[in-house]
Enzyme design. Structure first.
Site, PDB file in Angstrom:
ATOM      1  N   TYR A  67     -10.179   6.787  -2.784  1.00 47.75           N
ATOM      2  CA  TYR A  67     -11.681   7.959  -2.467  1.00 47.75           C
ATOM      3  C   TYR A  67     -12.322   8.706  -3.698  1.00 47.75           C
ATOM      4  O   TYR A  67     -11.896   9.225  -4.241  1.00 47.75           O
ATOM      5  CB  TYR A  67     -10.880   8.324  -1.079  1.00 47.75           C
ATOM      6  CG  TYR A  67     -10.564   7.728   0.419  1.00 47.75           C
ATOM      7  CD1 TYR A  67     -11.020   6.689   0.867  1.00 47.75           C
ATOM      8  CD2 TYR A  67      -8.712   8.015   0.943  1.00 47.75           C
ATOM      9  CE1 TYR A  67     -10.349   6.199   1.936  1.00 47.75           C
ATOM     10  CE2 TYR A  67      -8.262   7.442   1.105  1.00 47.75           C
ATOM     11  CZ  TYR A  67      -9.474   6.818   1.760  1.00 47.75           C
ATOM     12  OH  TYR A  67      -7.855   5.817   3.584  1.00 47.75           O
ATOM     13  N   TYR A 125      -1.337   9.456   7.858  1.00 47.28           N
ATOM     14  CA  TYR A 125      -2.206   8.394   7.344  1.00 47.28           C
ATOM     15  C   TYR A 125      -0.816   6.990   7.135  1.00 47.28           C
ATOM     16  O   TYR A 125      -1.471   6.291   8.027  1.00 47.28           O
ATOM     17  CB  TYR A 125      -1.769   8.848   5.647  1.00 47.28           C
ATOM     18  CG  TYR A 125      -3.381   6.844   4.842  1.00 47.28           C
ATOM     19  CD1 TYR A 125      -4.065   7.810   4.673  1.00 47.28           C
ATOM     20  CD2 TYR A 125      -2.842   6.351   4.849  1.00 47.28           C
ATOM     21  CE1 TYR A 125      -5.450   7.739   4.155  1.00 47.28           C
ATOM     22  CE2 TYR A 125      -3.940   5.186   3.811  1.00 47.28           C
ATOM     23  CZ  TYR A 125      -5.157   5.993   3.940  1.00 47.28           C
ATOM     24  OH  TYR A 125      -5.751   5.189   3.750  1.00 47.28           O
ATOM     25  N   HIS A 161       1.010  -1.237  -0.142  1.00 43.74           N
ATOM     26  CA  HIS A 161       0.085   0.259  -0.350  1.00 43.74           C
ATOM     27  C   HIS A 161       1.227   1.655  -0.093  1.00 43.74           C
ATOM     28  O   HIS A 161       1.433   1.325   1.278  1.00 43.74           O
ATOM     29  CB  HIS A 161      -1.159   0.112   0.996  1.00 43.74           C
ATOM     30  CG  HIS A 161      -1.957   0.848   1.093  1.00 43.74           C
ATOM     31  ND1 HIS A 161      -1.295   1.528   2.017  1.00 43.74           N
ATOM     32  CD2 HIS A 161      -3.680   0.809   0.932  1.00 43.74           C
ATOM     33  CE1 HIS A 161      -2.735   2.724   1.346  1.00 43.74           C
ATOM     34  NE2 HIS A 161      -3.991   1.307   1.349  1.00 43.74           N
ATOM     35  N   PRO A 198     -14.180   4.519  10.389  1.00 43.97           N
ATOM     36  CA  PRO A 198     -12.934   3.453   9.851  1.00 43.97           C
ATOM     37  C   PRO A 198     -12.020   4.281   8.525  1.00 43.97           C
ATOM     38  O   PRO A 198     -11.069   3.593   8.234  1.00 43.97           O
ATOM     39  CB  PRO A 198     -14.125   2.680   8.947  1.00 43.97           C
ATOM     40  CG  PRO A 198     -15.467   3.387   9.373  1.00 43.97           C
ATOM     41  CD  PRO A 198     -14.922   4.380  10.719  1.00 43.97           C
ATOM     42  N   LYS A 210      -7.194   3.029  11.068  1.00 44.64           N
ATOM     43  CA  LYS A 210      -6.530   3.016  12.123  1.00 44.64           C
ATOM     44  C   LYS A 210      -6.726   2.166  12.878  1.00 44.64           C
ATOM     45  O   LYS A 210      -5.778   1.604  13.551  1.00 44.64           O
ATOM     46  CB  LYS A 210      -6.551   3.903  12.545  1.00 44.64           C
ATOM     47  CG  LYS A 210      -6.143   5.573  11.781  1.00 44.64           C
ATOM     48  CD  LYS A 210      -4.910   4.934  11.065  1.00 44.64           C
ATOM     49  CE  LYS A 210      -3.927   5.962  10.912  1.00 44.64           C
ATOM     50  NZ  LYS A 210      -2.469   6.107  10.233  1.00 44.64           N
TER      51      LYS A 210
END
Length: 403
Positions: free
Chosen positions: A209, A397, A86, A300, A304
């Protein structure tokens, strides 16, 4: 003491140990593995059987400190082989995209998408291999805080010096503690999500997103063949009101760009997700200490929750041996743990709230909805145009490195 992966295989109805761990999720099992490796005896107890634990599909984002911790303790072989790296995310808005490249801003960022049930499987196998005792499929019916003792539905009592509650917000451990022992924060957010697990390969090699006037949408990696989708839905909507065709229509409406479209597939599972923020402080009382969702829940957004739980366990696994070895009083040890962890918890709460404000639209008719929509757009534009803001966002992040 014998190890039991699936059932209670104990020789007596009273078990003495050093640490009683209630909950066999990522927090409880990480704590169990690390304590065993430090020579501390413990027992893990959970109401779910092994099969039930591994059938629970949960979050899958492992930030860099979690991966680094698993690497350091030799627990990441399957993660490294099967997980999905990721390294970036995209945020779509009004036909445009912003890409945040974590490797560019954070250097080597070893974060992965790897299903939580696989994390649990790896940790459970490691715990049993370390000689750890696990009573699975064994509900806890009573926690006696002053005695650091738990009683199970089958009559088994487990006594320790400390009870570590890793059994979630509604578990028996925190419920056994007096309300007056804590300051409690419990906030319900207006946004509601429909989570859909779909049998389709990811449409991008990263999270996507969408900031959209009709509400948030998200494309989340889960595996090479399965993708998790999210849609913000109106308050009061039920799962039955969202058949496959409607789900895909809204996902395309909110996420698609002229040069990018979602890959479709059958919807395997769907559920409504209510958005909550919960924290108790301190994270201990007497001989009981809380970790993971028993102490704090984040929405969510940002993925985390599991990472905070593992970080709690890592800190606690370094704290408890000092007390058990007689070098630090229990209250001082747990107070230090709580102080350190709450500092991290509130930083993560702040970032999760930022993600909520960035991505989720207000319900129609909400006061000042148009003003708040313009603020959302301004935040997105900062991600597009302000390198310093992008760096800060990327660092939050990805989370801190494992110390």
């Amino acid at each position: 003491m014998c190890a039991a992966a699936d059932t209670n295989v104990m020789d007596t109805s009273v078990i003495d140990t050093s640490v009683v761990i209630v909950g066999a999720g990522p927090a409880g099992l990480t704590l169990g593995v690390l304590l065993r490796r430090r020579g501390v005896d413990c027992v893990v107890v959970d109401k779910f059987t092994r099969e039930q634990l591994l059938a629970r599909s949960r979050a899958g984002f492992l930030e860099r400190r979690t991966v680094q911790l698993l690497d350091r303790h030799g627990l990441s072989a399957r993660l490294r082989a099967e997980g999905l790296a990721h390294t970036r995310c995209e945020i779509h808005a009004e036909g445009e995209r912003v890409t945040v490249d974590y490797e560019q801003w954070c250097g080597d960022a070893p974060s992965y998408v790897y299903p939580q049930q696989d994390v649990v499987a790896d940790l459970l196998d490691a715990y049993v291999a370390e000689g750890g005792a696990a009573l699975l499929g064994t509900p806890v019916t009573e926690v006696v805080p002053d005695e650091a003792r738990v009683v199970c539905a089958d009559g088994t009592a487990i006594r320790g010096e400390v009870v570590a509650g890793a059994d979630g917000w509604h578990g028996p451990t925190r419920a056994a503690l007096p309300d007056t022992a804590f300051t409690r924060y419990d906030v319900s957010h207006d946004a509601r999500l429909l989570g859909a697990l779909v049998e389709a390969p990811p449409s991008a090699g990263h999270t996507v997103y969408a900031q959209h006037p009709d509400g948030f949408a998200g494309h989340m990696l889960r595996s090479r063949d399965v993708t998790r989708m999210y849609l913000q839905i109106p308050a009061g909507d039920t799962v039955e009101q969202w058949p496959d065709d409607r789900i895909w229509k809204e996902l395309h409406n909110r996420l698609d760009l002229p040069d990018w479209k979602l890959a479709e597939g059958p919807v395997l599972d769907r559920a409504v997700v209510d958005m909550h923020t919960k924290v108790v402080e301190p994270m201990h009382h007497g001989r009981v200490v809380l970790l993971g969702d028993a102490a704090h829940i984040v929405p969510p957004s940002g993925g985390k929750g599991m990472n905070l739980a593992v970080a709690d366990a890592a800190d606690l696994a370094g704290t408890l041996p000092r007390h058990i070895a007689g070098t630090e009083p229990l209250d001082a040890a747990l107070a230090g743990y709580s102080r350190r962890r709450l500092a991290d918890v509130w930083q993560v709460q702040e970032f999760s709230h930022t993600m909520l404000e960035l991505l989720h639209a207000d319900e129609p008719g909400t006061p000042h909805a148009a003003y708040r929509e313009r603020l959302r757009r301004a935040r997105w534009q900062r991600l597009r145009d302000d390198p310093a803001y992008v760096r800060s966002f990327a660092e939050q992040y990805m989370g801190p490195s494992f110390g």
